[in-house]
Design a protein around this motif. Sequence first.
Motif, short mmCIF file in Angstrom:
data_model
loop_
_atom_site.label_atom_id
_atom_site.label_comp_id
_atom_site.label_asym_id
_atom_site.label_seq_id
_atom_site.Cartn_x
_atom_site.Cartn_y
_atom_site.Cartn_z
N ARG A 1 1.24 -56.15 -8.64
CA ARG A 1 2.59 -55.72 -8.73
C ARG A 1 2.25 -55.72 -10.96
O ARG A 1 2.88 -55.27 -10.96
CB ARG A 1 3.60 -56.29 -8.32
CG ARG A 1 5.06 -56.35 -9.02
CD ARG A 1 5.22 -54.67 -9.32
NE ARG A 1 5.99 -54.16 -7.71
CZ ARG A 1 7.08 -54.39 -6.86
NH1 ARG A 1 8.05 -54.66 -7.65
NH2 ARG A 1 6.75 -53.77 -6.01
N LEU A 2 2.18 -57.04 -10.97
CA LEU A 2 2.29 -57.71 -12.28
C LEU A 2 1.27 -56.70 -13.08
O LEU A 2 0.92 -56.45 -14.42
CB LEU A 2 1.19 -58.98 -12.31
CG LEU A 2 2.49 -59.95 -11.79
CD1 LEU A 2 1.59 -61.59 -11.89
CD2 LEU A 2 3.16 -60.20 -13.00
N HIS A 3 -0.30 -56.04 -12.56
CA HIS A 3 -0.65 -55.19 -13.44
C HIS A 3 0.48 -53.64 -13.73
O HIS A 3 -0.85 -53.62 -15.23
CB HIS A 3 -1.63 -54.90 -12.47
CG HIS A 3 -3.05 -55.80 -12.07
ND1 HIS A 3 -4.24 -54.91 -10.95
CD2 HIS A 3 -3.07 -56.83 -12.59
CE1 HIS A 3 -4.98 -56.18 -11.21
NE2 HIS A 3 -4.66 -57.33 -12.08
N ARG A 4 0.83 -53.29 -12.80
CA ARG A 4 1.82 -52.74 -13.37
C ARG A 4 2.44 -53.03 -14.44
O ARG A 4 2.93 -52.23 -15.36
CB ARG A 4 2.56 -51.81 -12.37
CG ARG A 4 1.51 -51.49 -11.07
CD ARG A 4 0.20 -49.99 -11.28
NE ARG A 4 -0.65 -50.05 -12.24
CZ ARG A 4 -1.48 -51.01 -11.43
NH1 ARG A 4 -2.18 -51.18 -10.58
NH2 ARG A 4 -2.97 -51.24 -12.59
N GLN A 5 3.21 -54.32 -14.44
CA GLN A 5 3.77 -54.97 -15.39
C GLN A 5 3.53 -54.29 -16.84
O GLN A 5 3.70 -54.09 -17.49
CB GLN A 5 4.77 -56.62 -14.89
CG GLN A 5 5.28 -55.53 -13.56
CD GLN A 5 6.56 -55.99 -13.88
OE1 GLN A 5 7.32 -55.20 -14.34
NE2 GLN A 5 7.42 -56.51 -13.16
N LEU A 6 1.85 -55.29 -16.81
CA LEU A 6 0.89 -55.02 -17.87
C LEU A 6 1.20 -53.68 -18.27
O LEU A 6 1.15 -53.47 -19.39
CB LEU A 6 -0.28 -55.43 -17.52
CG LEU A 6 -0.61 -57.56 -17.10
CD1 LEU A 6 -1.37 -58.02 -16.34
CD2 LEU A 6 -0.20 -57.64 -18.95
N ASP A 7 1.06 -53.01 -17.49
CA ASP A 7 0.42 -51.34 -18.29
C ASP A 7 1.64 -50.89 -18.77
O ASP A 7 1.41 -50.33 -20.09
CB ASP A 7 0.27 -50.62 -16.75
CG ASP A 7 -0.94 -50.39 -16.34
OD1 ASP A 7 -2.14 -50.57 -17.24
OD2 ASP A 7 -1.07 -49.78 -15.12
N TYR B 1 -7.02 -58.33 -15.36
CA TYR B 1 -6.63 -57.92 -15.64
C TYR B 1 -5.73 -57.11 -17.32
O TYR B 1 -5.43 -56.39 -18.20
CB TYR B 1 -5.93 -56.66 -15.14
CG TYR B 1 -5.06 -55.23 -15.20
CD1 TYR B 1 -5.79 -54.09 -14.69
CD2 TYR B 1 -3.95 -55.26 -15.39
CE1 TYR B 1 -6.05 -52.66 -15.24
CE2 TYR B 1 -3.43 -53.80 -15.97
CZ TYR B 1 -4.21 -52.76 -15.25
OH TYR B 1 -4.41 -51.54 -15.38
N ALA B 2 -5.20 -58.24 -18.07
CA ALA B 2 -5.02 -58.19 -18.96
C ALA B 2 -5.55 -58.10 -20.41
O ALA B 2 -5.50 -57.61 -21.29
CB ALA B 2 -3.64 -59.46 -18.99
N CYS C 1 -3.12 -57.09 -22.77
CA CYS C 1 -2.12 -57.05 -23.47
C CYS C 1 -1.51 -58.52 -23.04
O CYS C 1 -2.00 -58.97 -22.02
CB CYS C 1 -1.22 -56.28 -22.05
SG CYS C 1 0.40 -56.17 -21.99
N PRO C 2 -0.72 -59.36 -23.68
CA PRO C 2 -0.40 -60.70 -23.22
C PRO C 2 0.18 -60.91 -22.58
O PRO C 2 0.81 -60.17 -21.78
CB PRO C 2 0.43 -60.90 -24.71
CG PRO C 2 0.29 -60.43 -25.34
CD PRO C 2 -0.31 -58.25 -24.85
N LEU D 1 -5.25 -64.66 -24.14
CA LEU D 1 -3.81 -63.56 -23.58
C LEU D 1 -3.19 -64.22 -23.16
O LEU D 1 -2.47 -63.63 -22.50
CB LEU D 1 -4.48 -62.03 -23.65
CG LEU D 1 -5.36 -61.59 -24.73
CD1 LEU D 1 -5.94 -60.30 -23.79
CD2 LEU D 1 -4.05 -60.78 -25.03
N LEU D 2 -3.99 -65.11 -22.98
CA LEU D 2 -2.57 -66.12 -21.98
C LEU D 2 -1.64 -67.42 -23.02
O LEU D 2 -1.78 -68.20 -23.80
CB LEU D 2 -3.33 -66.83 -20.74
CG LEU D 2 -2.28 -67.77 -20.11
CD1 LEU D 2 -1.69 -66.94 -19.32
CD2 LEU D 2 -3.63 -68.48 -18.67
#
Length: 273
Positions: free
Chosen positions: A98-104, A145-146, A151-152, A183-184
């Motif tokens: 889900r977080l991967h998709r949030q990052l997208d 993935y970030a 993506c931050p 990025l973190l």
Amino acid sequence: MAMKFSVCTVDRPLEAVSPFPLRGTSYEECAIVAENLGYDGIELQIQDPAQYNPKELKATLDRHNLGCSAITTGLAYLYEGMSMTHPDKKVRMATVERLHRQLDLAKELNSQVLVGYLRGRKQPGMSDEEFEDILTDSVARTLEYAVEIQCPFVMEQINRNDGDVFCSTERTMTFLEKFNCDLLLYNGDTYHMITEDPDVPGAIRRSLGKLVLFHVSDTGRLLPDDKHFNFHEAAKVLKEANYDKWVSIEAKPWPTSYQCSRTGLNYLRRVFG
């Protein structure tokens, strides 16, 4: 460069105790109000990115001259039970996905993903070390993935009443720094700092190397009234550091959503501007 001011928004009905000042039936509706008030951006509560069209959201923001300060993830924890530290590995992996998709989505909006409550809570009998080990694994999988999509990924401290282990700025920063990843990043929040950090200006200075989002919220998740905490001292630290990133109002929408959003921006301009 000056600080950029945003407001936490939500596009669905939630109880009044939820600290999202600007509410509407859509993010278009929220964006119209935010633009009219004079905000630089809005923070989006996104439970499931699959329910949104990224290009349409980006067009909405652009149309109203707004940035997106963050994609916030806590609704997936509150309403679906997702958690980065869930005892069931399948749930943890679903949360990471889900977080991967949030990052997208955040990438499409030139924004960043914020994790607070989604990291979950300690299970009965679990040690601090066990909790950190599980969270480390989930963060590492998300961060991979970030980095891939550049993506931050932002994490915040959560006070002892609402979270575990990573309650203070120092403890949270130490955790983030061990990944050695640019990025973190870190979200400071005065609501949590008031409870956990005896020296809030010092805590803000400690976080400056990773600070990209600063939530302004008084005790009880209310708008600042200068009676419980010295927000002027916090603002002074940010100004002295030439902090030019996001500062967001996060408060209960009292007495109304519009009044809270308007008063909040006026306060940010007066104290942090």
